[in-house]
Design a protein around this motif. Structure first.
Motif, short mmCIF file in Angstrom:
data_model
loop_
_atom_site.label_atom_id
_atom_site.label_comp_id
_atom_site.label_asym_id
_atom_site.label_seq_id
_atom_site.Cartn_x
_atom_site.Cartn_y
_atom_site.Cartn_z
N ASN A 95 0.59 -1.11 -0.39
CA ASN A 95 0.52 -0.10 0.24
C ASN A 95 0.70 1.43 0.44
N ILE A 96 0.95 2.52 -1.01
CA ILE A 96 1.70 2.87 -1.20
C ILE A 96 0.48 4.17 -0.76
N HIS A 97 2.36 4.94 -0.02
CA HIS A 97 1.91 6.54 -0.15
C HIS A 97 2.36 7.51 -0.11
N THR A 98 2.40 8.70 -0.30
CA THR A 98 3.64 9.21 -1.42
C THR A 98 2.74 11.01 -0.72
N GLU A 99 4.07 11.45 -1.25
CA GLU A 99 4.18 12.65 -0.41
C GLU A 99 4.83 13.95 -1.80
N LYS A 100 5.08 14.45 -1.71
CA LYS A 100 4.72 15.79 -2.27
C LYS A 100 5.10 17.25 -2.23
N ALA A 101 6.02 18.10 -2.73
CA ALA A 101 6.30 19.12 -2.27
C ALA A 101 4.52 20.88 -3.21
N ALA A 102 4.31 21.34 -2.80
CA ALA A 102 2.74 22.09 -3.49
C ALA A 102 3.39 22.75 -4.50
N ASN A 103 3.41 23.54 -6.12
CA ASN A 103 3.63 23.87 -6.51
C ASN A 103 3.49 25.13 -6.74
N PRO A 104 4.06 26.46 -5.65
CA PRO A 104 3.52 27.51 -4.09
C PRO A 104 2.79 28.63 -5.87
N SER A 105 3.27 28.28 -7.31
CA SER A 105 2.84 28.73 -8.62
C SER A 105 1.37 28.59 -8.64
N ASN A 106 1.32 27.58 -8.01
CA ASN A 106 -0.63 27.95 -8.11
C ASN A 106 -1.30 28.14 -7.10
N SER A 107 -0.67 29.52 -6.32
CA SER A 107 -1.19 29.86 -5.71
C SER A 107 -1.30 31.22 -5.43
N VAL A 108 -1.94 31.93 -4.24
CA VAL A 108 -1.81 33.23 -5.12
C VAL A 108 -1.48 33.71 -3.41
#
Length: 472
Positions: free
Chosen positions: A45-58
């Motif tokens: 059972n795989i659980h992943t994590e990545k950083a959100a792209n700040p360019s998608n947020s105001v």
């Protein structure tokens, strides 16, 4: 007193009820239960994590926001190698895989990416542990039937080890997931497949994986899809190639043959002067064992040779003309030993110049084996595993008339690949034995790679002379 009690209707009813209850308990262990029990320990059972792209947020902050993902993986090698979907691990920073064994004891590991194939949406990851993992039994997708019962297992919506039961609804589905992602030849099932199931197994009632769950139809019920395991294992074999993972070379040219109960890896040739050639492997040999691993397909061969040192001898067992024979194969370093192994040499099938002359006289072609280095650089974006470079084209020959040019890579004739001179000789002999057309020849489709394009056309191949029959 005892006799009267035992013969009473009430006692008989109680005895019958108790017997029925015991019988029902035994009936609970169905083929479905046994299949799931066999497969579950090999499901991660795989659980992943990545950083959100700040360019998608105001609004942004110094603290990076994390995005969690989920999916499923299948153990295919006891050292912790697993296959999953590429989209499960694409662009993620961390991968954590959880298992539950037969005793429901849980364990968790950090995994790393090994290789991936974006086009076919498959990836290899690896987890490291002190003890071997249980490998999921591999079935075949070659003989699947409509309405055959199947089980989907996966990390559905994060609910790990979710098991759902259904049937095969259709075969050979081509599906467009979105504008950029499409799949070919999928299995369709009504077993519930949800987000998080991606990369998990679709198994048969023997507990064998017959598909890799990959997609669902949005806004639909009971429409899910899986990559046929026979298709997937061909891609897995390429991703597990010892050339890429260990920088070693064996030189075996092979093909998977799977048709129902018939499952085997057949030798289709050997690169000249390669370890395979030096070991005496021949076209038509069936490799049944490599070291201590039983070989059914290319995945088994590659994992049997994985992490072997150059020069280390591995016992290879083959079936040749209904006889079992054994030989020793020693890997060479790669690319250090490659220049000799795949030096450009004119095709002389079985070292016979007559065959080279045959290509020239009948087809108007002089060919040379495509070096393995060029297989990587020029064929990596195609489905072809090798080919023959065109050195020269005779003027006004069948090859010239049909558009073949110097520098082209001949990758196929008729329905077969052309990865060696032996391949071409065998194919031409097969075609020559067929009934000719009105002009005494057979028109054979050829496939070649020129630049980044795959092209095709037809070449005439003369039929072999036939002995006249007296009609009796």
């Amino acid at each position: 007193m005892i006799q009267r009690c035992c013969s009473s209707p009430l006692w008989s009813a109680l005895f019958l009820l108790a017997s029925t209850t015991v019988l029902s308990a035994s009936e609970r262990v169905t083929p479905e239960v046994l299949a799931a029990k066999r497969a579950l320990p090999s499901v991660g059972n795989i659980h992943t994590e990545k950083a959100a792209n700040p360019s998608n947020s105001v609004f942004t902050s110094d603290k990076a926001r994390k995005i969690n993902g989920m999916g499923t993986g299948i153990v295919f090698d006891e050292r912790g190698y697993m296959v999953t979907n590429y989209h499960v691990i694409a662009d993620v920073d961390t991968i954590r895989v959880e298992f539950e064994d037969e005793n429901r004891v849980r364990s968790s590991y950090i995994a790393r990416k090994v290789r991936y194939d974006r086009e076919h949406d498959l990836a290899i990851i690896k987890v490291d542990a002190a003890k071997p993992f249980k490998v999921m039994p591999s079935g075949t997708s070659s003989d699947l039937m409509y309405c055959e019962k199947v089980i989907a297992i996966g990390n559905a919506f994060g609910y790990d080890g979710t098991v759902t039961l259904g049937y095969i609804s259709a075969l050979g589905r081509d599906v467009e997931a979105n504008e950029t992602v499409s799949y070919k030849n999928l299995i369709q099932t009504d077993a519930a497949i949800n987000p998080g199931n991606s990369g998990g197994p679709l198994i048969n009632m023997e507990g064998e994986v017959i598909g890799i769950n990959v997609a669902i139809r949005a806004n639909a019920q009971k429409i899910g899809f899986a990559i046929p395991i026979d298709d997937a294992r061909k891609i897995i074999a390429k991703m597990m190639s010892v050339e890429h993972l260990d920088n070693t070379f064996h030189g075996v040219i092979s093909k998977d043959i799977k048709s129902g109960a018939t499952r085997m890896l057949m030798v289709d040739g050997a690169h000249p002067e390669s370890p395979a050639a030096l070991a005496g492997l021949r076209t038509g040999d069936v490799i049944t064992r490599a070291g201590n691993i039983e070989v059914v397909d290319g995945v088994d061969l590659e994992r049997a040779l994985l992490h072997r040192a150059p020069g280390e001898k591995i016992e290879i067992t083959v079936k040749r003309n209904d006889k079992i024979e054994k030989t020793l194969l020693a890997l060479t370093s790669f690319p250090g030993g490659r220049s000799n192994v795949v030096s450009e040499m004119q095709v002389t099938a079985r070292a016979n110049n007559d065959e080279s002359d045959r290509f020239w006289s009948q087809l108007g072609l002089r060919l040379t084996l495509l070096p393995v280095t060029e297989v990587r650089s020029q064929l990596s974006k195609t489905k072809y595993r090798g080919g023959m470079r065109v050195l020269e084209v005779k003027a006004e020959s069948p090859a010239a008339v049909n558009g073949i040019q110097k520098g082209d890579i001949l990758v196929g004739l008729d329905k077969w690949e052309t990865m060696s001179g032996d391949n071409i000789v065998w194919i031409m002999n097969q075609i020559a034995a067929q009934s000719p057309g009105a002009d005494g020849q057979n028109q054979v489709k050829f496939y070649l790679v020129r630049g980044q394009e795959t092209r095709y056309g037809h070449l005439p191949v003369a039929s072999a002379p036939r002995t006249a029959s007296n009609g009796n």
